[in-house]
Design a protein around this motif. Structure first.
Motif, PDB file in Angstrom:
ATOM      1  N   ARG A 144       0.809  -1.220   0.000  1.00 33.53           N
ATOM      2  CA  ARG A 144       0.000   0.000   0.000  1.00 33.53           C
ATOM      3  C   ARG A 144       0.843   1.272   0.000  1.00 33.53           C
ATOM      4  N   ILE A 145       2.141   1.117   0.273  1.00 32.16           N
ATOM      5  CA  ILE A 145       3.006   2.292   0.419  1.00 32.16           C
ATOM      6  C   ILE A 145       4.170   2.217  -0.561  1.00 32.16           C
ATOM      7  N   GLY A 146       4.504   3.349  -1.157  1.00 34.66           N
ATOM      8  CA  GLY A 146       5.727   3.461  -1.958  1.00 34.66           C
ATOM      9  C   GLY A 146       6.637   4.449  -1.259  1.00 34.66           C
ATOM     10  N   PHE A 147       7.937   4.128  -1.134  1.00 34.88           N
ATOM     11  CA  PHE A 147       8.842   5.023  -0.394  1.00 34.88           C
ATOM     12  C   PHE A 147      10.075   5.343  -1.219  1.00 34.88           C
ATOM     13  N   VAL A 148      10.339   6.631  -1.418  1.00 34.84           N
ATOM     14  CA  VAL A 148      11.575   7.077  -2.079  1.00 34.84           C
ATOM     15  C   VAL A 148      12.523   7.540  -0.983  1.00 34.84           C
ATOM     16  N   PHE A 149      13.624   6.822  -0.775  1.00 33.45           N
ATOM     17  CA  PHE A 149      14.558   7.139   0.304  1.00 33.45           C
ATOM     18  C   PHE A 149      15.495   8.284  -0.082  1.00 33.45           C
ATOM     19  N   GLN A 150      15.844   9.102   0.912  1.00 26.81           N
ATOM     20  CA  GLN A 150      16.754  10.231   0.676  1.00 26.81           C
ATOM     21  C   GLN A 150      18.109   9.741   0.152  1.00 26.81           C
ATOM     22  N   ALA A 151      18.535   8.554   0.618  1.00 22.01           N
ATOM     23  CA  ALA A 151      19.809   7.988   0.158  1.00 22.01           C
ATOM     24  C   ALA A 151      19.584   6.844  -0.836  1.00 22.01           C
ATOM     25  N   PHE A 152      18.391   6.773  -1.414  1.00 18.99           N
ATOM     26  CA  PHE A 152      18.016   5.848  -2.492  1.00 18.99           C
ATOM     27  C   PHE A 152      17.866   4.395  -2.029  1.00 18.99           C
ATOM     28  N   ASN A 153      18.821   3.840  -1.285  1.00 17.63           N
ATOM     29  CA  ASN A 153      18.747   2.462  -0.776  1.00 17.63           C
ATOM     30  C   ASN A 153      18.511   1.434  -1.867  1.00 17.63           C
ATOM     31  N   LEU A 154      19.235   1.534  -2.976  1.00 22.21           N
ATOM     32  CA  LEU A 154      19.103   0.549  -4.047  1.00 22.21           C
ATOM     33  C   LEU A 154      19.896  -0.705  -3.696  1.00 22.21           C
ATOM     34  N   LEU A 207      25.630   3.920 -12.538  1.00 24.48           N
ATOM     35  CA  LEU A 207      24.675   4.994 -12.795  1.00 24.48           C
ATOM     36  C   LEU A 207      25.132   6.284 -12.141  1.00 24.48           C
ATOM     37  N   SER A 208      24.760   7.426 -12.731  1.00 28.25           N
ATOM     38  CA  SER A 208      25.046   8.709 -12.093  1.00 28.25           C
ATOM     39  C   SER A 208      24.141   8.864 -10.857  1.00 28.25           C
ATOM     40  N   GLY A 209      24.477   9.838  -9.997  1.00 27.55           N
ATOM     41  CA  GLY A 209      23.689  10.064  -8.780  1.00 27.55           C
ATOM     42  C   GLY A 209      22.219  10.318  -9.088  1.00 27.55           C
ATOM     43  N   GLY A 210      21.978  11.146 -10.086  1.00 26.78           N
ATOM     44  CA  GLY A 210      20.601  11.460 -10.452  1.00 26.78           C
ATOM     45  C   GLY A 210      19.884  10.266 -11.080  1.00 26.78           C
ATOM     46  N   GLN A 211      20.614   9.426 -11.807  1.00 31.25           N
ATOM     47  CA  GLN A 211      19.988   8.223 -12.378  1.00 31.25           C
ATOM     48  C   GLN A 211      19.593   7.262 -11.258  1.00 31.25           C
ATOM     49  N   GLN A 212      20.440   7.130 -10.227  1.00 27.23           N
ATOM     50  CA  GLN A 212      20.090   6.294  -9.077  1.00 27.23           C
ATOM     51  C   GLN A 212      18.831   6.826  -8.395  1.00 27.23           C
ATOM     52  N   GLN A 213      18.773   8.148  -8.286  1.00 31.98           N
ATOM     53  CA  GLN A 213      17.592   8.742  -7.643  1.00 31.98           C
ATOM     54  C   GLN A 213      16.334   8.429  -8.447  1.00 31.98           C
ATOM     55  N   ARG A 214      16.455   8.457  -9.782  1.00 33.41           N
ATOM     56  CA  ARG A 214      15.285   8.177 -10.617  1.00 33.41           C
ATOM     57  C   ARG A 214      14.875   6.710 -10.531  1.00 33.41           C
ATOM     58  N   VAL A 215      15.867   5.816 -10.345  1.00 33.04           N
ATOM     59  CA  VAL A 215      15.514   4.400 -10.128  1.00 33.04           C
ATOM     60  C   VAL A 215      14.713   4.272  -8.826  1.00 33.04           C
ATOM     61  N   ALA A 216      15.159   4.992  -7.785  1.00 27.79           N
ATOM     62  CA  ALA A 216      14.448   4.947  -6.499  1.00 27.79           C
ATOM     63  C   ALA A 216      13.014   5.459  -6.645  1.00 27.79           C
ATOM     64  N   VAL A 217      12.845   6.505  -7.437  1.00 24.57           N
ATOM     65  CA  VAL A 217      11.492   7.043  -7.675  1.00 24.57           C
ATOM     66  C   VAL A 217      10.644   6.024  -8.431  1.00 24.57           C
ATOM     67  N   ALA A 218      11.199   5.456  -9.497  1.00 24.39           N
ATOM     68  CA  ALA A 218      10.443   4.489 -10.308  1.00 24.39           C
ATOM     69  C   ALA A 218      10.046   3.277  -9.474  1.00 24.39           C
ATOM     70  N   ARG A 219      10.978   2.830  -8.601  1.00 24.16           N
ATOM     71  CA  ARG A 219      10.677   1.686  -7.744  1.00 24.16           C
ATOM     72  C   ARG A 219       9.490   1.972  -6.830  1.00 24.16           C
ATOM     73  N   ALA A 220       9.431   3.192  -6.285  1.00 24.45           N
ATOM     74  CA  ALA A 220       8.340   3.545  -5.363  1.00 24.45           C
ATOM     75  C   ALA A 220       6.999   3.631  -6.093  1.00 24.45           C
ATOM     76  N   GLY A 265       4.452  -0.019  -8.402  1.00 21.66           N
ATOM     77  CA  GLY A 265       3.307  -0.803  -7.950  1.00 21.66           C
ATOM     78  C   GLY A 265       2.035   0.005  -7.798  1.00 21.66           C
ATOM     79  N   ARG A 266       2.054   1.257  -8.231  1.00 22.43           N
ATOM     80  CA  ARG A 266       0.888   2.142  -8.108  1.00 22.43           C
ATOM     81  C   ARG A 266       0.303   2.121  -6.694  1.00 22.43           C
ATOM     82  N   PHE A 302       5.465   8.096  -0.128  1.00 20.78           N
ATOM     83  CA  PHE A 302       6.289   8.978   0.706  1.00 20.78           C
ATOM     84  C   PHE A 302       7.596   9.207  -0.057  1.00 20.78           C
ATOM     85  N   ALA A 303       7.893  10.452  -0.375  1.00 25.74           N
ATOM     86  CA  ALA A 303       9.092  10.749  -1.173  1.00 25.74           C
ATOM     87  C   ALA A 303       9.996  11.693  -0.383  1.00 25.74           C
TER      88      ALA A 303
END
Ligand SMILES: Nc1ncnc2c1ncn2[C@@H]1O[C@H](COP(=O)(O)OP(=O)(O)OP(=O)(O)O)[C@@H](O)[C@H]1O
Ligand SMILES: Nc1ncnc2c1ncn2[C@@H]1O[C@H](COP(=O)(O)OP(=O)(O)OP(=O)(O)O)[C@@H](O)[C@H]1O
Ligand SMILES: [Mg+2]
Ligand SMILES: [Mg+2]
Lengths: 226, 226
Positions: free
Chosen positions: A84-94, A140-153, A156-157, A162-163
């Motif tokens: 039920r929750i999607g979370f974008v971590f400040q440090a990405f946590n990939l 990946l660049s820092g910003g690309q990692q961040q975008r992976v974290a966003v896409a992951r969150a 699952g719709r 929480f971003a």
């Protein structure tokens, strides 16, 4: 969609005691986009982690969709976070050993859910990761990692996203793509979004901005424009 | 203070080949504050890592203070990085087992140099870390970790500071403190600063802004104002 009542979080660090959240009562309405701003160290990440049941408060209550999170056992809490929750971590946590695509699909796979492939493709295309799907995080660049974290969150719709500072490593154009996706989740799906940001331009995408300082809710702004 | 001539950096990622730097020639003048901007993935971090001898280019040359970095052996390169260069990493790269203070003092200790304690105290006070010195990175907020990374790079008063997005996790006030310190290094010490940023307000502290896109230098702006 989620709310906190008299939320307190303290840490003991050696001899000192840090009060990260100092009795915060806050409501994040369903189907709304709320931004949270405040100085570095004011308790924003701590608040998000307590709201998403990633961390237990010292005292006070957290409700997600009407359920008191402290009444759930570990299995139910895991299901809540995955389903039920999607979370974008400040440090990405990939996961370093998985590719970008595997990282993005991981929560859905763990929840044994079939994600909506058309939505996932749209997310991946919008954040510009289509030709980086087989790279691992170290490639990946820092910003690309961040975008992976966003896409992951978002893949699952989930009902609630929480971003935590999701555009801090992005240029204005990539940042606008991410914010547009978060906005789309609210407008098209009725999702609820809670976004921590230091960027007033990002906060302008929200319906309301809450301000924290020293672990306390100190101000609020409706319909912000940058 | 530092320059690159026909710098090329390519990566092989599976079947694909990524050209991160596509023959970049760039000069960072001594005693000047230069900002580097560009889209996420355009090669900014790769450029900084090559300039600071943290990474070897695929072809082309890097000169730091007139020395061709490729002519140095590993011991000389280590000495160069520890003694003459300060580096703020995009992902901070703090040592998890050391406190904030130990992290800040580490490069100077490794170089067996006695840092100017009054300057170090001024840096720590300016970035607002005085009451977090005995916390380890996991006990710090994202922005506090970023400020530790900044303080660590500046503590030894190096000739050249490379800062990779040093304010991405900071509110505007903490960000202004960091930028003011970088500016002070230039104005008071004659240090050279090269700062990657996505924030035009941060770039306004620089004397000149260089723009990268797709691994190439595409534009330049002197005396930027936000
Ligand atoms: N080890 C690697 N293998 C393959 N490709 C890589 C590797 N490291 C970086 N890249 C690619 O090189 C390009 C440049 O990366 P770099 O980290 O320099 O970008 P950047 O400008 O700093 O981006 P950002 O603003 O997101 O931090 C990116 O497209 C990235 O995917
Ligand atoms: N494990 C811990 N032990 C002690 N203090 C902690 C711990 N974790 C966090 N803190 C402290 O709690 C406070 C709030 O941290 P938090 O990460 O919520 O801040 P934040 O608002 O997200 O800041 P930023 O904008 O820099 O990310 C900080 O002052 C931090 O030093
Ligand atoms: Mg935070
Ligand atoms: Mg980078």
């Amino acid at each position: 969609a989620a709310r906190a009542v008299d939320l307190v979080k303290t840490y003991a660090a050696g001899a000192a005691r840090v009060v990260a959240l100092d009795s915060v009562s806050i409501a994040f309405p369903a189907g709304r986009f709320t931004a949270v701003m405040g100085p570095s160290g004011s308790g924003k990440s701590t608040l998000l982690h307590c709201m998403a049941a990633l961390d237990a408060p010292t005292s006070g209550q957290v409700f997600v969709g009407g359920t008191d999170v402290s009444t759930l056992d570990e299995r139910q809490r895991t299901w809540l976070r995955r389903d039920r929750i999607g979370f974008v971590f400040q440090a990405f946590n990939l996961v370093p050993t998985l590719t970008a695509e595997e990282n993005i699909m991981l929560p859905a796979r763990l929840a044994r859910r079939d994600p909506d492939r058309r939505w996932v493709d749209r997310v991946i295309k919008t954040v510009g990761l289509r030709d980086r799907l087989h790279h691992r995080p170290a490639q990946l660049s820092g910003g690309q990692q961040q975008r992976v974290a966003v896409a992951r969150a978002l893949a699952g719709r989930p009902e609630i996203v929480f971003a935590d500072e999701p555009t801090g490593n992005l240029d204005s154009r990539s940042g606008a793509e991410v914010l547009g996706l978060l906005r789309a989740g609210v407008t098209e799906d009725g999702a609820s979004v809670v976004m921590v940001t230091h960027d007033p331009t990002a906060a302008a995408y929200a319906d309301r901005v809450m301000f924290l300082a020293d672990g306390r809710l100190v101000d609020e702004l409706s319909d912000p424009t940058a």
